[in-house]
Every structure is written in structure tokens, then in C-alpha cells.
Design an enzyme around this catalytic site. Structure first.
Site, PDB file in Angstrom:
ATOM      1  N   ALA A  32       0.656  -1.200   0.011  1.00  0.00           N
ATOM      2  CA  ALA A  32      -0.628  -0.550  -0.019  1.00  0.00           C
ATOM      3  C   ALA A  32       0.717   0.724  -0.365  1.00  0.00           C
ATOM      4  O   ALA A  32       0.826   2.204   0.761  1.00  0.00           O
ATOM      5  CB  ALA A  32      -0.827  -0.433   1.240  1.00  0.00           C
ATOM      6  N   LEU A  33       1.817   1.288  -0.688  1.00  0.00           N
ATOM      7  CA  LEU A  33       2.936   2.597  -0.812  1.00  0.00           C
ATOM      8  C   LEU A  33       2.442   3.656  -1.405  1.00  0.00           C
ATOM      9  O   LEU A  33       1.342   3.798  -2.112  1.00  0.00           O
ATOM     10  CB  LEU A  33       3.897   2.169  -1.941  1.00  0.00           C
ATOM     11  N   HIS A  37       6.423   5.932   1.367  1.00  0.00           N
ATOM     12  CA  HIS A  37       8.090   4.912   1.431  1.00  0.00           C
ATOM     13  C   HIS A  37       8.576   4.824   0.074  1.00  0.00           C
ATOM     14  O   HIS A  37       9.896   4.639  -0.306  1.00  0.00           O
ATOM     15  CB  HIS A  37       7.038   3.999  -0.088  1.00  0.00           C
ATOM     16  N   SER A 191       0.975   7.756   6.302  1.00  0.00           N
ATOM     17  CA  SER A 191       0.589   5.964   6.420  1.00  0.00           C
ATOM     18  C   SER A 191      -0.164   5.317   5.466  1.00  0.00           C
ATOM     19  O   SER A 191      -0.814   5.472   4.288  1.00  0.00           O
ATOM     20  CB  SER A 191       0.074   6.370   7.880  1.00  0.00           C
TER      21      SER A 191
END
Ligand code: PAF
Length: 282
Positions: A32-33, A37, A191
Site C-alpha cells: 500500500a505504498l 515509502h 501512512s
């Protein structure tokens, strides 16, 4: 970008990269980048490494089965983002590659720090996190690994684990690189969980960063900082903790000092969020 779904495929890619003289860096993720990230990935690439990104939603670090089930899984989209970013290898293993049946992996100890804050609110979380991170380090043997500061307690525990392992000769030198939290235009820390924030809860989620900023602006006295922070929190947020801590020991501080952290965990609706800010030089 190459793709490895098993440890055998991973090994083959790593051998080829090392034969070409490349040093390997790992960016461990649960997928779930988002841009946070990608900032880790970009930093690792800029530092010249053969960059491996792992995507594995680790069941052992979720206390609650529903939370594990609800965790977003977006492998196709993630793979495209990583290809576009120029990542060398995506390692997306199955459960039995990480936890081979019949093999008992050594459990790294989270110690005293691991019992505090997130450790207290999510029993077992840090044991599961350290177990998988240690396993990934064993499988990839990276020279460097990149972690975001949003999960500050995780970052410190990983650094402590690696330091002890290197000191005892259990692990080759491995640099843990901490990377600044990436935020949206109103300061909300990025997030994977943010996808699950309902539109009507977004303002409350964003009040978390405002609260931390107000705390920092209130001077150096803990009580005044916490009071100022709480007064900015949207009333629908449910606070797990808000504290001023020493960044190494996680002891509560009465007075802020450079390098200390103001840390917070709070839920909005069904989504639990954590964040922190560093106390700068006065
Ligand atoms: O921060 C995360 O996404 C996870 O805790 C990690 C480090 C990938 C281990 O599963």
C-alpha cells in the site's frame, strides 16, 4: 524491475547483483505504498545501491485479526510505482518463505523500550515486527536498510537489535538509515492506513500534526507542551498516548531537550494513527 516471489528467486537475483559488484539496500514495507515509502526508495537509489523493496503483510505484528484482514493490499499498483521509481527488485514472498513450516526462527528481544507506548497498546506487535525484519535481513543480507521516522519506536528498536547483533558478531555491518516523515499539504503523516480514513474524519486526523506542532511551540516544559497539544486535538480523536520522551531510552522527560521527541497515538473512527516530532535546537 525484477520480481521475486520466493527465497530461491530472491537468492538468484542477489547473487547476480553481487557478481556485478553491487551493494544491496533493503526497504522493508507491507505494501500500500505512498510517497513516504517512495522517499525511502529514492534515497536508497540515490546512494547507489541495488535496491530491494520487500512487500509482506506480516501477520505476526498484528494483535487483532480484523486489523490484519483490513490492511490494504495493492500489489499490482505497488509494483507499477516501484518500476517507475527505478527499483531493482521487488521481493513479495509468501507466508511460508518468511515462516517456513517446522523452522523455529530466533525471536529478537524488544527489551524494556519495546514494552512502552506502542508496546503497551499493541502487545506482541514489536516481537512480530522484529521477527520479520530480522528474517528479511537474514534473507537479503543488505548493507543498508531504510526506515521512516514516523514509526519512531520501531526505528529505534531495529537500530538497537542490529547494533547488538553486529557487536556480538552475529551480523555483518548493516547501516540503518532513518528518513524524515513525509506529510500531506496539511501535515498529516503519510501512512498506508490513511486510505481507510473516512472523509468526515480527515480534519480530525490532521489535528494530530497541529497538536504536535502546538506542543513544540509551547516551550520546553512537558506539562505546558502536552496541554497545548491536547487543546489542538479534534474532540473526536481518541488519544492512546501523548508524551515527551528521551529519543533513546523512551523515558518521559519533564523538560524538552534537543533530540527529544513528542510522540502521539490516536484513533479517528476505526483508524489508529501515530506520529511524532523532534525537538530542535532552541
Ligand atoms: O513499517 C512497516 O511497514 C513494517 O513494520 C515493516 C518494517 C515492513 C515490518 O513488517
Amino acid at each position: 524491475m525484477e520480481l521475486a516471489h520466493s527465497t530461491a528467486e530472491l537468492d538468484a537475483q542477489l547473487i547476480a547483483a553481487r557478481e556485478q559488484g553491487r551493494k544491496v539496500a533493503l526497504v522493508p514495507t507491507m505494501g500500500a505504498l505512498h510517497k513516504g515509502h517512495l522517499s525511502l526508495v529514492q534515497r536508497a537509489l540515490a546512494e547507489g545501491y541495488f535496491v530491494v523493496v520487500s512487500i509482506f503483510v506480516n501477520p505476526k505484528q498484528f494483535g487483532d485479526e480484523a486489523d490484519f484482514g483490513d490492511y490494504p493490499r495493492t500489489l499490482g499498483v505497488d509494483a507499477r510505482l516501484l518500476t517507475d521509481a527505478g527499483v531493482d527488485l521487488l521481493f513479495a514472498p509468501g507466508n511460508s518463505d518468511i515462516y517456513p513450516p517446522g523452522v523455529e526462527l530466533k525471536q529478537p528481544q524488544a527489551g524494556e523500550i519495546g514494552q512502552k507506548f506502542e508496546g503497551e497498546h499493541r502487545p506482541g506487535h514489536f516481537d512480530g515486527m522484529l521477527l520479520v525484519v530480522n528474517r528479511l535481513f537474514d534473507l537479503v543480507s543488505p548493507s543498508a536498510a531504510y526506515f521512516g521516522e514516523k514509526d519512531f519506536q520501531q526505528l529505534v528498536l531495529v537500530k538497537n537489535m542490529v547494533r547488538q547483533q553486529i557487536q556480538s558478531g552475529e551480523r555483518e555491518p548493516l547501516k540503518i538509515v532513518s528518513c524524515e516523515t513525509v506529510r500531506d499539504e496539511e501535515g498529516l503523516a503519510l501512512s498506508s492506513r490513511n486510505i481507510r480514513i473516512k472523509p468526515e474524519h480527515l480534519a480530525a486526523a490532521r489535528s494530530i500534526y497541529r497538536a504536535l506542532s502546538a506542543g513544540l511551540a509551547a516551550g520546553s516544559n512537558r506539562e505546558r507542551m502536552l496541554e497545548a497539544a491536547k487543546s489542538e486535538l479534534d474532540p473526536i480523536t481518541r488519544l492512546d498516548y501523548l508524551e515527551l520522551i528521551d529519543a533513546e531510552s523512551f523515558e518521559v522527560l519533564a523538560e524538552a531537550k534537543p533530540g527529544a521527541r513528542l510522540i502521539i497515538a490516536a484513533s479517528v473512527g476505526e483508524v489508529r494513527l501515530i506520529d511524532n516530532l523532534v525537538i530542535g535546537d532552541a
